[in-house]
Design a protein around this motif. Structure first.
Motif, mmCIF file in Angstrom:
data_model
loop_
_atom_site.group_PDB
_atom_site.id
_atom_site.type_symbol
_atom_site.label_atom_id
_atom_site.label_comp_id
_atom_site.label_asym_id
_atom_site.label_seq_id
_atom_site.Cartn_x
_atom_site.Cartn_y
_atom_site.Cartn_z
ATOM 1 N N LEU A 142 -0.575 -43.932 -21.886
ATOM 2 C CA LEU A 142 0.064 -42.706 -21.426
ATOM 3 C C LEU A 142 -0.896 -41.550 -21.181
ATOM 4 C CD1 LEU A 142 3.321 -42.637 -23.605
ATOM 5 C CD2 LEU A 142 3.082 -43.309 -21.217
ATOM 6 N N LYS A 143 -2.061 -41.550 -21.828
ATOM 7 C CA LYS A 143 -2.914 -40.360 -21.738
ATOM 8 C C LYS A 143 -3.549 -40.151 -20.367
ATOM 9 C CE LYS A 143 -7.229 -42.276 -23.729
ATOM 10 N NZ LYS A 143 -8.147 -42.014 -22.631
ATOM 11 N N ASN A 195 -1.866 -40.216 -17.506
ATOM 12 C CA ASN A 195 -0.940 -39.498 -16.631
ATOM 13 C C ASN A 195 -0.046 -38.503 -17.357
ATOM 14 O OD1 ASN A 195 -1.564 -40.917 -14.085
ATOM 15 N ND2 ASN A 195 -0.756 -42.712 -15.160
ATOM 16 N N HIS A 196 -0.296 -38.323 -18.643
ATOM 17 C CA HIS A 196 0.531 -37.414 -19.438
ATOM 18 C C HIS A 196 -0.351 -36.584 -20.361
ATOM 19 C CE1 HIS A 196 4.377 -39.414 -18.366
ATOM 20 N NE2 HIS A 196 3.633 -40.499 -18.307
ATOM 21 N N ASP A 197 0.201 -35.455 -20.781
ATOM 22 C CA ASP A 197 -0.461 -34.640 -21.799
ATOM 23 C C ASP A 197 0.017 -35.149 -23.154
ATOM 24 O OD1 ASP A 197 -1.639 -33.054 -19.806
ATOM 25 O OD2 ASP A 197 0.130 -31.769 -19.702
ATOM 26 N N VAL A 198 -0.868 -35.842 -23.856
ATOM 27 C CA VAL A 198 -0.480 -36.561 -25.074
ATOM 28 C C VAL A 198 -0.752 -35.736 -26.330
ATOM 29 C CG1 VAL A 198 -1.117 -38.513 -26.559
ATOM 30 C CG2 VAL A 198 -0.713 -38.877 -24.110
ATOM 31 N N LYS A 252 11.823 -42.638 -17.478
ATOM 32 C CA LYS A 252 10.791 -41.738 -17.000
ATOM 33 C C LYS A 252 10.489 -40.730 -18.099
ATOM 34 C CE LYS A 252 9.568 -38.683 -13.170
ATOM 35 N NZ LYS A 252 10.018 -38.066 -11.886
ATOM 36 N N LEU A 253 9.209 -40.494 -18.358
ATOM 37 C CA LEU A 253 8.807 -39.594 -19.432
ATOM 38 C C LEU A 253 8.347 -38.251 -18.876
ATOM 39 C CD1 LEU A 253 6.757 -42.118 -21.606
ATOM 40 C CD2 LEU A 253 9.120 -41.376 -21.963
ATOM 41 N N ARG A 277 5.966 -34.767 -18.592
ATOM 42 C CA ARG A 277 4.513 -34.634 -18.498
ATOM 43 C C ARG A 277 3.880 -34.559 -19.885
ATOM 44 N NH1 ARG A 277 0.190 -35.606 -15.169
ATOM 45 N NH2 ARG A 277 -1.563 -34.388 -15.909
ATOM 46 N N GLU A 278 4.468 -33.773 -20.778
ATOM 47 C CA GLU A 278 3.940 -33.656 -22.144
ATOM 48 C C GLU A 278 4.699 -34.601 -23.051
ATOM 49 O OE1 GLU A 278 2.597 -30.299 -25.417
ATOM 50 O OE2 GLU A 278 4.193 -29.816 -24.003
ATOM 51 N N VAL A 279 3.970 -35.443 -23.760
ATOM 52 C CA VAL A 279 4.605 -36.417 -24.643
ATOM 53 C C VAL A 279 4.011 -36.336 -26.045
ATOM 54 C CG1 VAL A 279 5.208 -38.025 -22.795
ATOM 55 C CG2 VAL A 279 2.988 -38.241 -23.922
#
Length: 201
Positions: free
Chosen positions: A29-30, A32-35, A7-8, A10-12
């Protein structure tokens, strides 16, 4: 199917070369995540083209971009360009105060195992190298390509990827067809080792 081993947050932060693998990871990933995109300039003509491509992509998609460069570093006597570029790239990635995701996939793991086996001991690309993590090691390269094709993900390919003067390319393009002839199920074999590695890292 793109598979994640963990599991990653929120910010990656994603190490991105502009190639199909890392661009597929960014696109995957972008949503569902802040890339944050991390790019390293290897000092080649392709790197300069890729830098412009990724910078424009980040601007178009409102993504922060961190950039490193090989600068004035030089290849040491007896050192291959592959080793030099890898070492300089990891110096940059290790200097970022965050976990960095790479797009290493199952095909990379198989090629690395074949390569290292030729030197005596088959090795699996580890899940973690300090702050660098490889959560896509169970994903096949063809699944990244399929994602990119279905989602119209732009990418830029390095012409040197077909140059078999580089050991990695020789293994990929010349040796792997013969390896698969001997053992068509080698990806399943190495995937099992990758899963076992999850519990030892």
């Amino acid at each position: 199917m793109i598979k994640l081993q963990c599991k990653l947050p929120r910010e990656v932060y994603i190490a991105c070369s502009g190639g199909v693998d890392s661009m597929a990871v960014v696109d995957f990933l972008k949503n569902n995540h802040d890339v944050n995109v991390c790019y390293f300039d290897h000092g080649t003509a392709h790197s300069r083209r890729a830098q412009k491509f990724i910078a424009q992509y980040c601007t178009d998609n409102n993504l922060p971009m961190l950039m490193g460069t090989v600068g004035y570093a030089k290849v040491e006597p007896g050192q291959s360009k592959e080793e030099f570029w890898r070492n300089e790239r990891y110096k940059f990635l290790h200097g970022i105060n965050a976990e960095i995701i790479t797009a290493h996939h199952l095909d990379d793991c198989v090629e690395t195992w074949v390569w290292s086996s030729m030197h005596g001991t088959g090795k699996i690309i580890p899940y973690r190298n300090k702050n660098v993590i490889r959560p896509f090691r169970l994903t096949r390269k063809r699944d990244f390509q399929l994602w990119a094709d279905l989602k119209n993900v732009p990418h830029v390919e390095d012409d040197s990827n077909t140059d078999t003067c580089y050991t990695r390319n020789y293994i990929r393009h010349t040796m792997m067809p013969n390896v698969l002839r001997v053992n068509p199920g080698i990806h399943k074999t190495i995937a099992k080792k990758v899963r076992e590695d999850e519990y030892t890292t």
